[in-house]
Scaffold this motif. Structure first.
Motif, PDB file in Angstrom:
ATOM      1  N   ILE A  77       0.582  -1.243  -0.309  1.00 32.43           N
ATOM      2  CA  ILE A  77      -0.007   0.047  -0.312  1.00 32.43           C
ATOM      3  C   ILE A  77       0.039   0.975  -0.591  1.00 32.43           C
ATOM      4  CG2 ILE A  77      -2.162   0.999   1.409  1.00 32.43           C
ATOM      5  CD1 ILE A  77      -2.747  -1.581   1.653  1.00 32.43           C
ATOM      6  N   LEU A  78       1.782   1.247   0.585  1.00 29.43           N
ATOM      7  CA  LEU A  78       2.523   2.790   1.035  1.00 29.43           C
ATOM      8  C   LEU A  78       3.040   2.539  -1.008  1.00 29.43           C
ATOM      9  CD1 LEU A  78       4.893   3.895   2.593  1.00 29.43           C
ATOM     10  CD2 LEU A  78       5.915   2.274   3.276  1.00 29.43           C
ATOM     11  N   TYR A  79       4.481   1.873  -0.867  1.00 30.98           N
ATOM     12  CA  TYR A  79       4.982   1.552  -2.281  1.00 30.98           C
ATOM     13  C   TYR A  79       3.974   2.509  -3.328  1.00 30.98           C
ATOM     14  CZ  TYR A  79       6.598   0.462  -6.676  1.00 30.98           C
ATOM     15  OH  TYR A  79       7.287   0.401  -8.387  1.00 30.98           O
ATOM     16  N   GLY A  80       2.220   1.284  -3.558  1.00 27.95           N
ATOM     17  CA  GLY A  80       0.976   1.752  -4.732  1.00 27.95           C
ATOM     18  C   GLY A  80       0.830   3.574  -4.575  1.00 27.95           C
ATOM     19  N   THR A  81       0.820   3.880  -3.081  1.00 37.17           N
ATOM     20  CA  THR A  81       0.092   5.248  -2.555  1.00 37.17           C
ATOM     21  C   THR A  81       1.414   6.040  -3.159  1.00 37.17           C
ATOM     22  OG1 THR A  81      -0.806   4.536  -0.243  1.00 37.17           O
ATOM     23  CG2 THR A  81      -0.961   6.871  -1.323  1.00 37.17           C
ATOM     24  N   GLY A  82       2.568   5.691  -3.279  1.00 39.00           N
ATOM     25  CA  GLY A  82       3.423   6.263  -3.807  1.00 39.00           C
ATOM     26  C   GLY A  82       4.002   6.895  -4.965  1.00 39.00           C
ATOM     27  N   VAL A  83       3.311   6.050  -5.689  1.00 40.88           N
ATOM     28  CA  VAL A  83       4.008   6.034  -7.658  1.00 40.88           C
ATOM     29  C   VAL A  83       2.616   6.721  -8.046  1.00 40.88           C
ATOM     30  CG1 VAL A  83       3.246   4.342  -9.342  1.00 40.88           C
ATOM     31  CG2 VAL A  83       4.854   3.355  -7.285  1.00 40.88           C
ATOM     32  N   PHE A  84       1.496   6.540  -6.965  1.00 38.83           N
ATOM     33  CA  PHE A  84      -0.386   6.829  -7.230  1.00 38.83           C
ATOM     34  C   PHE A  84       0.228   9.020  -7.165  1.00 38.83           C
ATOM     35  CE2 PHE A  84      -3.861   9.163  -6.174  1.00 38.83           C
ATOM     36  CZ  PHE A  84      -4.662   9.090  -7.247  1.00 38.83           C
ATOM     37  N   TRP A  85       0.543   8.911  -6.188  1.00 43.66           N
ATOM     38  CA  TRP A  85       0.818   9.898  -6.230  1.00 43.66           C
ATOM     39  C   TRP A  85       1.804  11.028  -6.813  1.00 43.66           C
ATOM     40  CZ3 TRP A  85      -3.431  12.988  -4.319  1.00 43.66           C
ATOM     41  CH2 TRP A  85      -3.512  12.195  -3.141  1.00 43.66           C
ATOM     42  N   GLY A  86       3.185  10.069  -7.938  1.00 49.12           N
ATOM     43  CA  GLY A  86       4.065  10.674  -8.419  1.00 49.12           C
ATOM     44  C   GLY A  86       4.188  10.524  -9.574  1.00 49.12           C
ATOM     45  N   ILE A  87       2.827   9.311 -10.116  1.00 44.99           N
ATOM     46  CA  ILE A  87       2.554   9.828 -11.784  1.00 44.99           C
ATOM     47  C   ILE A  87       1.084  11.042 -11.455  1.00 44.99           C
ATOM     48  CG2 ILE A  87       0.642   8.391 -13.013  1.00 44.99           C
ATOM     49  CD1 ILE A  87       2.311   5.385 -12.369  1.00 44.99           C
ATOM     50  N   LEU A  88       0.393  11.127 -10.559  1.00 46.65           N
ATOM     51  CA  LEU A  88      -0.566  12.048 -10.644  1.00 46.65           C
ATOM     52  C   LEU A  88      -0.062  13.376 -11.095  1.00 46.65           C
ATOM     53  CD1 LEU A  88      -3.322  13.078 -10.702  1.00 46.65           C
ATOM     54  CD2 LEU A  88      -3.351  13.301  -8.020  1.00 46.65           C
ATOM     55  N   ILE A  89       1.174  13.465  -9.952  1.00 51.08           N
ATOM     56  CA  ILE A  89       1.788  14.736 -10.296  1.00 51.08           C
ATOM     57  C   ILE A  89       2.513  15.307 -11.453  1.00 51.08           C
ATOM     58  CG2 ILE A  89       4.177  15.965  -9.253  1.00 51.08           C
ATOM     59  CD1 ILE A  89       3.368  14.976  -6.376  1.00 51.08           C
TER      60      ILE A  89
END
Length: 298
Positions: free
Chosen positions: A279-291
């Motif tokens: 979940i930690l990894y997926g959350t970081g990736v999600f926000w990174g891609i959105l940015i």
């Protein structure tokens, strides 16, 4: 090189000792003195836990993430609060920004964004975590599966560490827990330090910066390395213009320092630990891609 890695591991581990000792001291006090009252307090403040965790994690010390992992393993904080702290932890980012004379406005924007993303993500994770647990219990009841759902308790740490804390003072118990975790962190940090030295930070940087979106996934993978080297590499690559804002944020959001090591050492559920890390990894990736997609510049 060998001496440098050993010294770095010693220094990184030594910085954590005060955080770990105070954390275990508080936990032992809650266990021995307040009993069920501590759980009631945490349940009442649970909704604000991710917000408090997001702010606390912004301080430039991975000791907060290590302390949070122990608190979660003892049932003192929720999964959302734990991950809010992990996501907002800045580790070596802030000292590097200051040493490189980065504009105060830029630093505050990045820290503020990490706090907000950590708090928002943590709150959402708490809701989903509780909903998932409720659905699982309903499914087991429907299928007539009788399984005892054991809530986390501070005493569980004592059982897993075999420290016989109940026979001594809270200071002795806190010292024993701190000693065991400190030795574990030092040994793992030593191994990781040698791996990073052998691979080389330049190669890691080139590996991350090849493609924008793929770079987000790769930066987040590097951020998962439970060592301050990951935050140093990602911060330096961002300052030199090799990494974009999304890639940088993905790596730094996921970079929880040694908190992941402490979680794996103190929390007994392997599947649960892997789920939290995922979940930690997926959350970081999600926000990174959105940015990256929004073209946000920090």
């Amino acid at each position: 090189m060998i001496l440098d890695v050993i010294l770095d591991a010693l220094l990184d581990t030594a910085k954590l000792i005060p955080f770990l000792f105070l954390t275990y001291l508080v936990m032992e006090y809650l266990e021995h003195k307040t009993k069920n009252k501590s759980k009631q307090i945490m349940q009442k403040s649970g909704h604000f836990g991710p917000l408090i965790g997001g702010v606390a994690g912004a301080f430039p010390q991975c000791g907060f993430s290590a302390a949070a992992a122990s608190l979660y393993s003892g049932g003192v904080i929720s999964a959302g609060t734990l991950l809010a702290i992990f996501l907002s932890t800045s580790d070596e980012m802030l000292p590097i920004f200051i040493s490189e004379s980065v504009a105060a406005g830029t630093i505050l924007r990045i820290l503020g964004l990490k706090v907000v993303l950590g708090a928002v993500s943590g709150s959402a994770i708490d809701v989903l975590w509780r909903f998932g647990g409720k659905k699982r219990r309903e499914r087991e009841e429907h299928n007539h599966i009788h399984r005892e759902h054991h809530e986390k308790d501070i005493h569980d740490l004592c059982e897993s560490e075999h420290c016989h804390c109940e026979n001594g003072s809270i200071i002795k118990s806190a010292f024993l827990h701190t000693l065991q975790i400190t030795v574990f962190i030092f040994l793992i940090s030593l191994v990781i330090g040698f791996c990073v030295e052998l691979v080389g930070s330049d190669k890691i940087g080139y590996f991350i910066s090849t493609k924008p979106v793929v770079g987000v996934f790769l930066a987040a993978l590097v951020g998962l390395i439970p060592n301050c080297a990951s935050s140093v590499v990602i911060t330096q690559l961002y300052l030199t213009g090799i990494l974009g804002a999304g890639q940088m944020m993905a790596g730094l959001l996921v970079g929880a320092g040694v908190g992941i090591l402490v979680l794996c050492r103190t929390n007994k559920g392997v599947k649960e630990n892997l789920g939290l890390i995922g979940i930690l990894y997926g959350t970081g990736v999600f926000w990174g891609i959105l940015i990256e997609m929004l073209g946000i510049v920090l």
